[in-house]
Design an enzyme around this catalytic site. Structure first.
Site: not given
Ligand SMILES: NC(=O)c1ccc[n+]([C@@H]2O[C@H](COP(=O)([O-])OP(=O)(O)OC[C@H]3O[C@@H](n4cnc5c(N)ncnc54)[C@H](O)[C@@H]3O)[C@@H](O)[C@H]2O)c1
Length: 254
Positions: A150, A154
């Site tokens: 991851y 990123k």
């Molecule tokens: N939650 C955290 O703490 C956090 C922190 C930093 C960054 N992020 C980043 O934020 C973004 C969203 O994360 P989140 O926490 O909302 O995750 P989540 O799992 O709640 O939602 C992710 C969404 O992406 C979709 N997805 C996954 N793989 C896919 C693909 N191959 N094609 C299309 N859609 C796809 C899923 O179906 C889901 O709807 C991500 O890039 C994650 O890395 C999250």
């Protein structure tokens, strides 16, 4: 008057069916934009004049190209791309399975490359500028235990943000990244369960540990991230490009 008005703008939000992406979709709709959700998961929100769903796996070039075609045909143009879709897989570096490494890089890094490439072609051809916003992470700047694949993916997103920002600048296309900290979504909840198992700790203990690490005293809600994405999609960020903005409650300051 200062208003975050996105009326007349068309945005694509990848991974917009859940979590942070869903909050971004809601915020864009509130600001008057038309929004296309490109997600593998089905969107619960019903389609409307302003909301269009295209089932898409962002790591597949044919699906991405088809999605961009469908959205531009449906809404007639494109102004904003938010590369938000992402997954996390967890293990110690020495134990990471090759298929988990590939899957993480495919969605988080290759997905951003494919969507940026397809969307930038449209934005350049329109000749009216545009905004590309990548959701990286504080894991794009620092290392975190159990997050090898991851963290690598990123960091890659921030690298692509910088190169695309330089290359697309002459077309007035701003490319910036948001680096969230700990956000309360399904992804984070799953990470606490798996991380707890790998570290032999209770998931609730990890939640408390998470909260205690944030100077502002709480982990983020998806809306905290969406607020900054709206700014980066608006005219108020026209002079910013190639940046990775921390939205971490003070957890990351580099
Ligand atoms: N939650 C955290 O703490 C956090 C922190 C930093 C960054 N992020 C980043 O934020 C973004 C969203 O994360 P989140 O926490 O909302 O995750 P989540 O799992 O709640 O939602 C992710 C969404 O992406 C979709 N997805 C996954 N793989 C896919 C693909 N191959 N094609 C299309 N859609 C796809 C899923 O179906 C889901 O709807 C991500 O890039 C994650 O890395 C999250």
């Amino acid at each position: 008057m200062y208003t975050m008005d996105l009326t007349g703008k068309v945005a694509i939000v990848t991974g917009g069916a859940n979590g942070i992406g869903k909050a971004i979709v809601d915020a864009f709709l509130d600001c008057g934009a038309k929004v296309a959700v490109a997600d593998m998961s089905v969107m619960e929100k019903a389609s409307s004049d302003h909301l269009y769903y295209v089932k898409t796996n962002v790591s597949k070039s044919d699906q991405v190209e088809d999605m961009i075609k469908q959205v531009t045909t449906h809404f007639g143009r494109l102004d904003i791309l938010v590369n938000n879709a992402g997954i996390s897989t967890m293990d110690y570096m020495v134990d990471i399975k090759e298929q988990d490494w590939d899957r993480t890089m495919d969605v988080n890094a290759k997905g951003v490359y494919l969507c940026t490439k397809a969307a930038a072609k449209i934005l350049k051809a329109q000749g009216e500028g545009g905004k590309i916003i990548n959701i990286s992470s504080q894991a794009g700047k620092n290392g975190y235990r159990l997050m090898g694949s991851y963290v690598a993916s990123k960091h890659a997103v921030l690298g692509m943000t910088k190169v695309a920002a330089i290359e697309l600048a002459r077309d007035q296309i701003n490319v910036n990244a948001v680096c969230p900290g700990i956000v309360e979504t399904d992804m984070k909840r799953t990470e606490r369960v798996i991380g707890g198992e790998l570290r032999g700790l209770d998931e609730e203990l990890i939640r408390l540990e998470d909260n205690s690490q944030v100077p502002l005293g709480r982990t983020a809600l998806p809306e905290d991230i969406a607020n900054v994405v709206v700014f980066l999609a608006s005219k108020y960020s026209d002079y910013m490009t190639g940046q990775g903005i921390n939205v971490t409650g003070g957890m990351t300051m580099n």
